[in-house]
Scaffold this motif. Sequence first.
Motif, PDB file in Angstrom:
ATOM      1  N   ILE A  46      22.281  17.693  78.185  1.00 16.53           N
ATOM      2  CA  ILE A  46      22.287  18.940  78.959  1.00 16.53           C
ATOM      3  C   ILE A  46      21.255  19.938  78.437  1.00 16.53           C
ATOM      4  O   ILE A  46      20.539  20.565  79.237  1.00 16.53           O
ATOM      5  N   PRO A  47      21.116  20.140  77.122  1.00 17.34           N
ATOM      6  CA  PRO A  47      20.020  21.010  76.657  1.00 17.34           C
ATOM      7  C   PRO A  47      18.644  20.552  77.140  1.00 17.34           C
ATOM      8  O   PRO A  47      17.793  21.380  77.484  1.00 17.34           O
ATOM      9  N   CYS A  48      18.420  19.231  77.192  1.00 18.10           N
ATOM     10  CA  CYS A  48      17.140  18.721  77.703  1.00 18.10           C
ATOM     11  C   CYS A  48      16.990  19.033  79.189  1.00 18.10           C
ATOM     12  O   CYS A  48      15.899  19.378  79.661  1.00 18.10           O
ATOM     13  N   LEU A  49      18.097  18.931  79.942  1.00 17.50           N
ATOM     14  CA  LEU A  49      18.062  19.256  81.366  1.00 17.50           C
ATOM     15  C   LEU A  49      17.741  20.739  81.570  1.00 17.50           C
ATOM     16  O   LEU A  49      16.976  21.102  82.475  1.00 17.50           O
ATOM     17  N   ILE A  50      18.303  21.606  80.728  1.00 21.46           N
ATOM     18  CA  ILE A  50      18.018  23.046  80.813  1.00 21.46           C
ATOM     19  C   ILE A  50      16.542  23.317  80.553  1.00 21.46           C
ATOM     20  O   ILE A  50      15.884  24.060  81.296  1.00 21.46           O
ATOM     21  N   LEU A  51      16.001  22.705  79.500  1.00 18.83           N
ATOM     22  CA  LEU A  51      14.583  22.889  79.183  1.00 18.83           C
ATOM     23  C   LEU A  51      13.691  22.416  80.331  1.00 18.83           C
ATOM     24  O   LEU A  51      12.727  23.091  80.710  1.00 18.83           O
ATOM     25  N   GLU A  52      14.020  21.253  80.878  1.00 22.30           N
ATOM     26  CA  GLU A  52      13.210  20.688  81.961  1.00 22.30           C
ATOM     27  C   GLU A  52      13.251  21.578  83.196  1.00 22.30           C
ATOM     28  O   GLU A  52      12.233  21.779  83.860  1.00 22.30           O
ATOM     29  N   SER A  53      14.422  22.146  83.510  1.00 23.34           N
ATOM     30  CA  SER A  53      14.549  22.976  84.710  1.00 23.34           C
ATOM     31  C   SER A  53      13.763  24.274  84.599  1.00 23.34           C
ATOM     32  O   SER A  53      13.442  24.903  85.611  1.00 23.34           O
ATOM     33  N   MET A  54      13.450  24.704  83.370  1.00 23.58           N
ATOM     34  CA  MET A  54      12.730  25.955  83.181  1.00 23.58           C
ATOM     35  C   MET A  54      11.222  25.764  83.044  1.00 23.58           C
ATOM     36  O   MET A  54      10.495  26.732  82.815  1.00 23.58           O
ATOM     37  N   GLN A  55      10.757  24.541  83.186  1.00 18.43           N
ATOM     38  CA  GLN A  55       9.312  24.284  83.156  1.00 18.43           C
ATOM     39  C   GLN A  55       8.728  24.521  84.546  1.00 18.43           C
ATOM     40  O   GLN A  55       8.310  23.595  85.249  1.00 18.43           O
ATOM     41  N   VAL A  56       8.727  25.798  84.959  1.00 13.41           N
ATOM     42  CA  VAL A  56       8.255  26.190  86.289  1.00 13.41           C
ATOM     43  C   VAL A  56       7.088  27.154  86.118  1.00 13.41           C
ATOM     44  O   VAL A  56       7.202  28.146  85.392  1.00 13.41           O
ATOM     45  N   PRO A  57       5.930  26.878  86.758  1.00 13.92           N
ATOM     46  CA  PRO A  57       4.780  27.791  86.634  1.00 13.92           C
ATOM     47  C   PRO A  57       5.117  29.178  87.181  1.00 13.92           C
ATOM     48  O   PRO A  57       5.676  29.307  88.275  1.00 13.92           O
ATOM     49  N   ILE A 168      20.594  27.411  72.479  1.00 13.07           N
ATOM     50  CA  ILE A 168      19.237  27.405  71.920  1.00 13.07           C
ATOM     51  C   ILE A 168      18.230  26.957  72.977  1.00 13.07           C
ATOM     52  O   ILE A 168      17.158  27.557  73.133  1.00 13.07           O
ATOM     53  N   ALA A 169      18.587  25.905  73.723  1.00 12.21           N
ATOM     54  CA  ALA A 169      17.695  25.409  74.786  1.00 12.21           C
ATOM     55  C   ALA A 169      17.478  26.467  75.855  1.00 12.21           C
ATOM     56  O   ALA A 169      16.378  26.593  76.407  1.00 12.21           O
ATOM     57  N   SER A 170      18.527  27.240  76.165  1.00 14.08           N
ATOM     58  CA  SER A 170      18.400  28.302  77.169  1.00 14.08           C
ATOM     59  C   SER A 170      17.408  29.369  76.718  1.00 14.08           C
ATOM     60  O   SER A 170      16.554  29.814  77.506  1.00 14.08           O
ATOM     61  N   PHE A 171      17.484  29.777  75.462  1.00 10.91           N
ATOM     62  CA  PHE A 171      16.557  30.793  74.947  1.00 10.91           C
ATOM     63  C   PHE A 171      15.123  30.255  74.890  1.00 10.91           C
ATOM     64  O   PHE A 171      14.171  30.962  75.247  1.00 10.91           O
ATOM     65  N   ILE A 172      14.976  29.004  74.454  1.00  2.53           N
ATOM     66  CA  ILE A 172      13.636  28.403  74.418  1.00  2.53           C
ATOM     67  C   ILE A 172      13.064  28.299  75.827  1.00  2.53           C
ATOM     68  O   ILE A 172      11.889  28.602  76.070  1.00  2.53           O
ATOM     69  N   GLY A 173      13.919  27.876  76.778  1.00  3.01           N
ATOM     70  CA  GLY A 173      13.479  27.753  78.164  1.00  3.01           C
ATOM     71  C   GLY A 173      13.048  29.083  78.751  1.00  3.01           C
ATOM     72  O   GLY A 173      12.035  29.165  79.452  1.00  3.01           O
ATOM     73  N   LEU A 174      13.808  30.144  78.466  1.00  3.03           N
ATOM     74  CA  LEU A 174      13.439  31.472  78.953  1.00  3.03           C
ATOM     75  C   LEU A 174      12.124  31.934  78.336  1.00  3.03           C
ATOM     76  O   LEU A 174      11.289  32.558  79.007  1.00  3.03           O
ATOM     77  N   PHE A 175      11.922  31.640  77.067  1.00  5.47           N
ATOM     78  CA  PHE A 175      10.665  31.993  76.393  1.00  5.47           C
ATOM     79  C   PHE A 175       9.490  31.255  77.032  1.00  5.47           C
ATOM     80  O   PHE A 175       8.436  31.859  77.310  1.00  5.47           O
ATOM     81  N   LEU A 176       9.657  29.959  77.296  1.00  5.65           N
ATOM     82  CA  LEU A 176       8.590  29.180  77.914  1.00  5.65           C
ATOM     83  C   LEU A 176       8.285  29.676  79.321  1.00  5.65           C
ATOM     84  O   LEU A 176       7.124  29.768  79.727  1.00  5.65           O
ATOM     85  N   LEU A 177       9.356  30.020  80.069  1.00  2.00           N
ATOM     86  CA  LEU A 177       9.163  30.525  81.429  1.00  2.00           C
ATOM     87  C   LEU A 177       8.411  31.852  81.402  1.00  2.00           C
ATOM     88  O   LEU A 177       7.480  32.072  82.187  1.00  2.00           O
TER      89      LEU A 177
END
Length: 306
Positions: A46-57, A168-177
């Motif tokens: 699930i953390p990997c799914l969260i990270l993947e879903s936030m890889q949006v330009p 942690i994945a949610s925060f990383i994903g938000l940072f990447l977004l």
Amino acid sequence: MDFFPVASSIFTLFILIGVGFIAYRVGYLSRSGASGLSSLLVNVSIPCLILESMQVPLSSGLIHSMKILLLIEIVVYAVSFTIAVLVPYFFKGSLFETGVMRFMLIFSNLGFMGYPVAFAMFGEESVFYVTLINLPFGFLVFTIGVFLLRPDLASHPDVKRIITPGLIASFIGLFLLGTGLTIPSPLNESISLLGDITTPLAMIVIGTFLAPLPVYDMISDIRIWAISGFRLLVIPIIVLLIIRFFTSDPLLIGVSVLLAAMPVAANTVLLSEEYGVNAELASKGVFISTLLSLVTIPVIGVLLLT
């Protein structure tokens, strides 16, 4: 609306639940084995799914859509939280059972079922909106959701139980977004593959938790039927009536209401098992609400088209 693709998506989930059910009954999976798979899902997949879903330009169009969807999601969660606070008072249950019921009312299966059902009803353009709506889901599940399931953690915080891989994945994903950064290959491909196993494995785990329960126990809990009614019909109808006041975009309205009408989130079972609360109650909620959604999702679709 073409009913067959919608029904096909739902039946696919039931087949996967059936695989887990049979695997447990014939001895391929034990309860401890299912618990191990559940832990793998919560802490890795699930953390990997969260990270993947936030890889949006990030673009100006995306920012505009995010602003509108932010308002819509505030409405969705405000309605869901209000109902989740009120409804469990009418049912008997322990502190942890009440937490599971509230979790079921707030969080829908918008990740696992949202993409295929939205695509079937609204076409390829809807996938973009489903991705945006999924962005806050993981963050809320691993913050508010955890405290709903384990309210004792709020009064006696355990950092190890709160700072989870999902959070942690949610925060990383938000940072990447926010920064526009992307995860480099081949790490990104590995994360994507791990995220892709979430749906089938989660349904199999749910099947293993249902397998030991007598059939009567699965269908006789009046609390589950009531919660399913609120989850599948009451919440999305209230959301539909409210959001029509501040947007007229039929696709935005349609996708948002449809995702609010999804059955109980499969994460309910996984996190209930991970945090040692009533995973059987959660499994019944996922099973019954997913079964009923075969009827209620077309009903919501008709309302959206009127």
